[in-house]
Design a protein around this motif. Structure first.
Motif, PDB file in Angstrom:
ATOM      1  N   GLU A  32       1.995  -6.560 -11.634  1.00 19.96           N
ATOM      2  CA  GLU A  32       3.004  -7.161 -12.228  1.00 19.96           C
ATOM      3  C   GLU A  32       3.359  -7.970 -10.376  1.00 19.96           C
ATOM      4  OE1 GLU A  32       6.544  -6.332 -13.934  1.00 19.96           O
ATOM      5  OE2 GLU A  32       7.384  -8.138 -14.209  1.00 19.96           O
ATOM      6  N   ALA A  33       4.290  -7.200  -9.344  1.00 18.42           N
ATOM      7  CA  ALA A  33       4.155  -7.439  -8.387  1.00 18.42           C
ATOM      8  C   ALA A  33       3.358  -9.170  -7.881  1.00 18.42           C
ATOM      9  CB  ALA A  33       4.612  -6.637  -7.802  1.00 18.42           C
ATOM     10  N   ARG A  56      -8.747  -7.606  -2.333  1.00 18.36           N
ATOM     11  CA  ARG A  56      -8.448  -5.742  -2.378  1.00 18.36           C
ATOM     12  C   ARG A  56      -7.774  -5.427  -1.402  1.00 18.36           C
ATOM     13  NH1 ARG A  56     -13.847  -5.318  -2.244  1.00 18.36           N
ATOM     14  NH2 ARG A  56     -14.181  -5.334  -0.110  1.00 18.36           N
ATOM     15  N   GLU A  57      -7.712  -6.004   0.269  1.00 21.04           N
ATOM     16  CA  GLU A  57      -6.237  -5.310   0.946  1.00 21.04           C
ATOM     17  C   GLU A  57      -5.663  -5.483   1.003  1.00 21.04           C
ATOM     18  OE1 GLU A  57      -7.759  -4.183   3.444  1.00 21.04           O
ATOM     19  OE2 GLU A  57      -9.613  -4.158   2.167  1.00 21.04           O
ATOM     20  N   ARG A  58      -5.426  -7.144   0.239  1.00 22.98           N
ATOM     21  CA  ARG A  58      -3.773  -6.799  -0.628  1.00 22.98           C
ATOM     22  C   ARG A  58      -3.571  -6.278  -1.414  1.00 22.98           C
ATOM     23  NH1 ARG A  58      -1.225 -10.713  -4.103  1.00 22.98           N
ATOM     24  NH2 ARG A  58      -2.817 -11.364  -5.169  1.00 22.98           N
ATOM     25  N   ILE A  59      -3.950  -5.368  -2.055  1.00 19.93           N
ATOM     26  CA  ILE A  59      -3.663  -4.421  -3.308  1.00 19.93           C
ATOM     27  C   ILE A  59      -3.023  -3.355  -2.211  1.00 19.93           C
ATOM     28  CG2 ILE A  59      -4.404  -3.544  -4.785  1.00 19.93           C
ATOM     29  CD1 ILE A  59      -5.811  -5.880  -5.884  1.00 19.93           C
ATOM     30  N   LYS A  60      -4.233  -3.102  -1.845  1.00 18.64           N
ATOM     31  CA  LYS A  60      -4.109  -1.939  -0.710  1.00 18.64           C
ATOM     32  C   LYS A  60      -3.385  -1.611   0.081  1.00 18.64           C
ATOM     33  CE  LYS A  60      -8.115  -0.096   0.494  1.00 18.64           C
ATOM     34  NZ  LYS A  60      -9.556   0.197   0.684  1.00 18.64           N
ATOM     35  N   ALA A  61      -2.977  -2.753   0.626  1.00 20.05           N
ATOM     36  CA  ALA A  61      -2.317  -3.372   1.539  1.00 20.05           C
ATOM     37  C   ALA A  61      -0.412  -2.746   0.362  1.00 20.05           C
ATOM     38  CB  ALA A  61      -1.274  -4.307   2.062  1.00 20.05           C
ATOM     39  N   HIS A  62      -0.140  -2.899  -0.576  1.00 24.02           N
ATOM     40  CA  HIS A  62       1.364  -2.941  -1.407  1.00 24.02           C
ATOM     41  C   HIS A  62       1.193  -1.644  -1.493  1.00 24.02           C
ATOM     42  CE1 HIS A  62       4.080  -4.331  -4.567  1.00 24.02           C
ATOM     43  NE2 HIS A  62       3.405  -3.754  -4.580  1.00 24.02           N
ATOM     44  N   ALA A  63       0.308  -1.207  -1.991  1.00 22.97           N
ATOM     45  CA  ALA A  63      -0.008   0.080  -2.629  1.00 22.97           C
ATOM     46  C   ALA A  63       0.592   1.070  -1.880  1.00 22.97           C
ATOM     47  CB  ALA A  63      -1.240   0.779  -3.271  1.00 22.97           C
TER      48      ALA A  63
END
Length: 367
Positions: A32-33, A56-63
């Motif tokens: 959602e974010a 992929r990198e954007r999601i991993k950075a957020h996590a």
């Protein structure tokens, strides 16, 4: 080791903005974010090549910023069965899908599976919200009549995340999941060839979303039958995108004002055909006498109308049973190595498709 779809990820005290003891971060929260699907988050965290590198990198950075820690107890829970199957279609008001549901529920019910139905109305965002919600509730599998606009990456992403998926009635080109549908090209050719054999040369097609496989293929079957008979396709009335009984009623004015006026109509489905029958009669044109009308799906009530409707039987029981069997096989962990062949429909000829009236428009001179 990464979490499977729907598994919670625990935010540790290292993550900025996360106090110790805050509620657990889920894949759904991250999706959602970041305005992506839950399946995309899951795939990205497993470094799947199905997700674009930048995403992929954007999601991993957020996590990483959230400071998540893999939750092993949640992973253990993921192996448990929920006994729920999600079914998504575009129109639950269409009686054809009611017949598919009945067969699907009967077969899945024998294995104590509960069917949860979503009416996505050909809204791909609505479809995705339904899928994401079921993924978070550890649904055992998904049966999908895909919305117009469904991306093959989303279907394959679901399959790669480990959830059983079976498509029904509509195909998604390139999807690596089982598809259970009839041969819509063959079915349309059957009914249009019948109308041609009756002597019709001006044969309209009304309805069908042409971006869907069923809409495209039935339109293709209509064209192929006309071309094989030496009839000019470009000279025929073709009204796309209509799907409902109301659409059929609304199409009658355009149908009757066409020059030359069609002597026969092939409706994409029985709903459109039923709308045509009633509105034609109100306009003073008697279906089954002044004009031939044929439908598709041969839903309950087609044979009992006045006139009895010629239609293509699309074998909903076979589609529902086959889809259920494939779903149960996947849930049991057995791979589906052979994709089912398209089911051959059957033409059922009735009173609504007589020969054209002598001297009527669109006979041999329209060939």
């Amino acid at each position: 080791m990464q979490a499977a779809p729907g598994e919670p990820l625990v935010a540790s005290s290292r993550g900025p903005g996360r106090a110790r003891g805050a509620r657990r971060l889920t894949l759904g929260d991250m999706a959602e974010a970041l305005q992506v699907s839950t399946a995309t988050v899951s795939l990205a965290l497993r470094d799947s090549p199905l997700v674009a590198p930048a995403t992929r990198e954007r999601i991993k950075a957020h996590a990483l910023a959230a400071g998540y820690v893999y939750n092993r107890s949640a992973a253990a829970l993921r192996t448990a069965r929920s006994n729920m199957i999600g079914v998504a279609v575009h129109d639950i008001l269409n009686p054809y899908f009611a017949e598919v549901f009945r067969a699907l529920e009967d077969e899945l019910g024998r294995e104590n599976q509960v069917v949860l139905i979503c009416n996505h109305r050909d809204d791909v965002a609505r479809q995705q919200r339904f899928i994401d919600t079921l993924m978070q509730h550890r649904v055992d599998g998904l049966v999908i009549c895909a919305s117009v606009g469904t991306r093959v990456e989303d279907i394959n992403g679901l399959a790669d995340s480990g959830i059983p998926v079976t498509l029904i009635c509509r195909d998604v080109a390139g999807a690596r999941v089982p598809v259970v549908r009839s041969d819509d090209v063959a079915g349309a050719r059957m009914v249009v060839s019948h109308l041609i054999a009756q002597g019709h040369r001006q044969i309209a097609m009304i309805g069908g979303r042409r971006q869907s496989s069923s809409g495209h293929d039935r339109n293709l079957g209509w064209k192929l039958a006309l071309e094989e008979a030496g009839i000019d396709v470009a000279a025929q009335l073709d009204i796309p995108e209509l799907m409902t009984t109301a659409d059929g009623r609304d199409a009658v004015a355009q149908l009757l004002s066409a020059t030359p006026r069609p002597t026969a109509v092939f409706a994409f489905n029985d709903l459109i055909a039923h709308g045509l029958l009633s509105a034609l009669r109100r306009a003073g044109v008697e279906p089954g006498r002044d004009i031939a009308v044929a439908g598709y799906d041969d839903t309950d009530g087609a044979a009992s109308r006045t006139p009895a409707l010629t239609s293509v039987w699309n074998k909903p029981d076979e589609i529902g049973k086959t889809a259920a069997a494939l779903m149960l096989r996947q849930i049991a962990g057995a791979p589906v190595t052979e994709m089912p062949a398209p089911i051959l429909p059957e033409l059922r000829v009735r009173e609504s498709t007589p020969p054209p009236k002598p001297g009527g428009e669109g006979q041999a001179r329209g060939a």
